[in-house]
Design an enzyme around this catalytic site. Structure first.
Site, short mmCIF file in Angstrom:
data_model
loop_
_atom_site.label_atom_id
_atom_site.label_comp_id
_atom_site.label_asym_id
_atom_site.label_seq_id
_atom_site.Cartn_x
_atom_site.Cartn_y
_atom_site.Cartn_z
N HIS A 1 0.84 -1.21 0.00
CA HIS A 1 0.00 0.00 0.00
C HIS A 1 0.87 1.25 0.00
O HIS A 1 0.66 2.18 -0.79
CB HIS A 1 -0.90 -0.02 1.23
CG HIS A 1 -1.66 1.25 1.47
ND1 HIS A 1 -3.00 1.40 1.13
CD2 HIS A 1 -1.28 2.45 2.00
CE1 HIS A 1 -3.39 2.62 1.44
NE2 HIS A 1 -2.37 3.28 1.98
N GLU A 2 1.86 1.29 0.88
CA GLU A 2 2.72 2.47 0.98
C GLU A 2 3.59 2.64 -0.27
O GLU A 2 3.81 3.77 -0.74
CB GLU A 2 3.60 2.39 2.23
CG GLU A 2 2.84 2.40 3.55
CD GLU A 2 1.93 3.61 3.68
OE1 GLU A 2 2.26 4.68 3.14
OE2 GLU A 2 0.87 3.48 4.32
N HIS B 1 1.65 4.31 -2.93
CA HIS B 1 1.64 5.77 -2.80
C HIS B 1 2.86 6.37 -3.51
O HIS B 1 2.77 7.43 -4.13
CB HIS B 1 1.67 6.17 -1.32
CG HIS B 1 0.32 6.17 -0.66
ND1 HIS B 1 -0.78 6.79 -1.22
CD2 HIS B 1 -0.10 5.63 0.51
CE1 HIS B 1 -1.82 6.63 -0.41
NE2 HIS B 1 -1.44 5.93 0.64
N GLU C 1 -6.31 6.97 -0.71
CA GLU C 1 -6.19 5.77 0.11
C GLU C 1 -6.86 4.58 -0.57
O GLU C 1 -6.33 3.47 -0.56
CB GLU C 1 -6.80 6.02 1.49
CG GLU C 1 -6.01 6.99 2.36
CD GLU C 1 -4.57 6.56 2.56
OE1 GLU C 1 -4.33 5.35 2.80
OE2 GLU C 1 -3.68 7.42 2.44
#
Length: 301
Positions: free
Chosen positions: A148-149, A152, A230
């Site tokens: 997930h990070e 980003h 998100e």
């Protein structure tokens, strides 16, 4: 989600980052104008060009060094030594799979389970996780959060998130200073002539209103865009690991065990994987979408 969609999203993120800098810089300039007018109206012609230059310089510095400010504000330290070898290896493996340079890896001392990414582009990025996250999540869950990070970073969300953390914080500080100036009568009351009286009243009124609403408006910009990003990072991370349940399971653990009591500034709360500071107003002003909704979307993938 196809390659074109991701490329379009990256382009949109770049535009959003530019618009953010312009929008917040205008607010900062207006706040500085009001502040100078209140305390030294005779120097306003000289002060405004200097203020404009300083704001542009600050915006550029935020772009170049904002990640260092974020890492320092969260007391993040490099993940060095054998203790964090598995963390570094996992970040490296996922970065290769995502097709991005391996970011620097940091650790934040906290019992809460959380993580964040920061930087200005994939070539100048960092990812940090809390010690609580490393201790509570299994391998698949950890991979889900890190994916997930890293998403980003790949989607270039980190530039927007880092700029928000620095610029919104400055707007809040200036607003606070102006309100304190009003409160304690620190502005000049002398040398009012009949021609300038009306203008002064207007400036005072606009300044007071701006000082109150500037932090609110910038905060609205912050959470409106952050929520959408998100969801995109969840989808991108699940696609990267090919296992949405890992990320969903990590979110379930955080929902049940996190207390939302991390000691971090609200200015940087939006960069975290889940909201580090819970409050009764989260339903209105939270920078993160509801965890339940994130889990539901991941389970449906």
């Amino acid at each position: 989600m196809g390659r074109i969609s991701f490329q379009d999203e990256i382009a949109r993120n770049k535009r959003s980052s530019l618009l953010l800098v312009v929008f917040v810089s205008v607010i900062l300039f207006a706040l500085v104008y009001v502040f100078v007018y209140l305390i030294a109206p005779g120097y306003i012609v000289v002060a405004l060009p200097i203020s404009l230059f300083l704001i542009v310089l600050y915006a550029y510095s935020s772009y170049r060094y904002g990640d260092s400010v974020v890492l320092a504000s969260t007391n993040a330290r490099p993940a060095e030594g054998r203790e964090y070898q598995h963390l570094r290896d996992t970040v490296e493996g996922l970065s290769i799979a995502a097709g991005i340079p391996v970011p620097k890896v940091y650790v934040v001392e906290s019992e809460e389970m959380n993580a964040f990414a920061t930087g200005r582009d994939p070539e100048h990025a960092s990812v940090a996780v809390t010690t609580g996250l490393l201790g509570e999540l299994d391998r698949l869950e950890l991979e889900g959060v890190l994916a997930h990070e890293l998403s980003h970073i790949k989607n270039r969300d980190i530039l927007f998130m880092t700029l928000v953390a620095v610029l919104v914080g400055l707007a809040a500080i200036l607003s606070h200073v102006i309100l304190r100036t009003f409160r304690y009568g620190g502005f000049r009351r002398g040398r009012r002539d009949k021609r300038g009286g009306g203008i002064e009243v207007i400036v005072l009124l606009v300044g007071f209103v701006l000082a109150i609403f500037a932090p609110i408006v910038t905060r609205l910009v912050q959470f409106t865009v952050s929520r959408k990003r998100e969801y995109l990072a969840d989808a991108s991370g699940a696609e990267l690991t090919r296992y949405p349940d890992g990320l969903a399971s990590a979110l379930e653990k955080m929902m049940k065990r996190n207390r939302g009591k991390m000691e971090v500034s609200e200015a940087v709360s939006h960069i975290f994987f889940v909201d580090p500071n819970r409050s009764p107003l989260d339903s209105l002003y939270a920078t993160h979408p509801p965890i339940e909704e994130r889990i539901k979307r991941l389970r449906a993938m």
